[in-house]
Design an enzyme around this catalytic site. Sequence first.
Site, mmCIF file in Angstrom:
data_model
loop_
_atom_site.group_PDB
_atom_site.id
_atom_site.type_symbol
_atom_site.label_atom_id
_atom_site.label_comp_id
_atom_site.label_asym_id
_atom_site.label_seq_id
_atom_site.Cartn_x
_atom_site.Cartn_y
_atom_site.Cartn_z
ATOM 1 N N ASP A 164 -2.734 -0.413 -1.807
ATOM 2 C CA ASP A 164 -3.918 -1.164 -2.223
ATOM 3 C C ASP A 164 -4.879 -1.407 -1.061
ATOM 4 O OD1 ASP A 164 -1.918 -2.798 -1.124
ATOM 5 O OD2 ASP A 164 -2.734 -4.604 -2.060
ATOM 6 N N GLU B 28 0.177 -4.982 -2.234
ATOM 7 C CA GLU B 28 0.807 -5.599 -1.065
ATOM 8 C C GLU B 28 -0.007 -6.791 -0.577
ATOM 9 O OE1 GLU B 28 1.437 -6.439 3.179
ATOM 10 O OE2 GLU B 28 -0.360 -5.572 2.279
ATOM 11 N N GLU B 29 -1.315 -6.771 -0.835
ATOM 12 C CA GLU B 29 -2.207 -7.785 -0.277
ATOM 13 C C GLU B 29 -2.202 -9.090 -1.068
ATOM 14 O OE1 GLU B 29 -3.520 -7.630 2.515
ATOM 15 O OE2 GLU B 29 -3.649 -5.512 3.049
ATOM 16 N N ARG C 149 11.862 -1.468 17.261
ATOM 17 C CA ARG C 149 12.660 -2.445 17.985
ATOM 18 C C ARG C 149 13.735 -2.974 17.038
ATOM 19 N NH1 ARG C 149 10.768 -8.343 18.928
ATOM 20 N NH2 ARG C 149 12.965 -8.571 18.418
#
Length: 211
Positions: free
Chosen positions: A76, A133-134, A173
């Site tokens: 999106d 996702e937003e 990481r």
Amino acid sequence: HAERLMALEPQFVIWRRHLHQHPEVSFQEHQTAAYIAGELRGMRGLEVSQLTPTSVLAIRRGTRPGKTVLLRADIDALPMSEENSFEFVSQNPGSMHACGHDGHTAILLGVAQLVSEQADWDGELRMIFQHAEEQSPGGAEELVFASALMDGVDVVTGLHLNSQLPVGVVAVRPGAFMAAPDNIYITILGRGGHAAHPEEAVDPIVVGAQV
């Protein structure tokens, strides 16, 4: 795979620029999902489906048992207008890929292309092109309820572009990496009184300013 990736670079650019030119905000990614599904269906050996109206799932099954890996890209755009002049500038006013989701999607399409060309390998790869996702809780919750994270998945991973790193560099990481923002709602309850006796009242404006 490095040589094949280099050969695919022009196609990555085509995918990314098309997506950048046609951004759609959360829960409205109908054309985006249709474009992704169409590209995936043109690749060999992929099982393509849509668990929700604006998301896409592609599965590539190996020829031998092995790990099941789930890769995820968000698709999106953000509700903002783009002020650029290049040829692939957003054609949808008030919608812009300003957070790199066009790049994330192009990368996962490239992964799909690579695995579709592999004739013999172990395990299974599932690729989720996630909508919304937003927005919170957004498309991830819908996909979980739609059984996107099906039984048997050993590893789930995704990525985020970082323009501060040179092209070709991948930064990883152990442990937690990158923050997830959320919305917090606070209700301040005041108590009325007379302006001559503020000490007997609770002014929500003053409390709000302190908060």
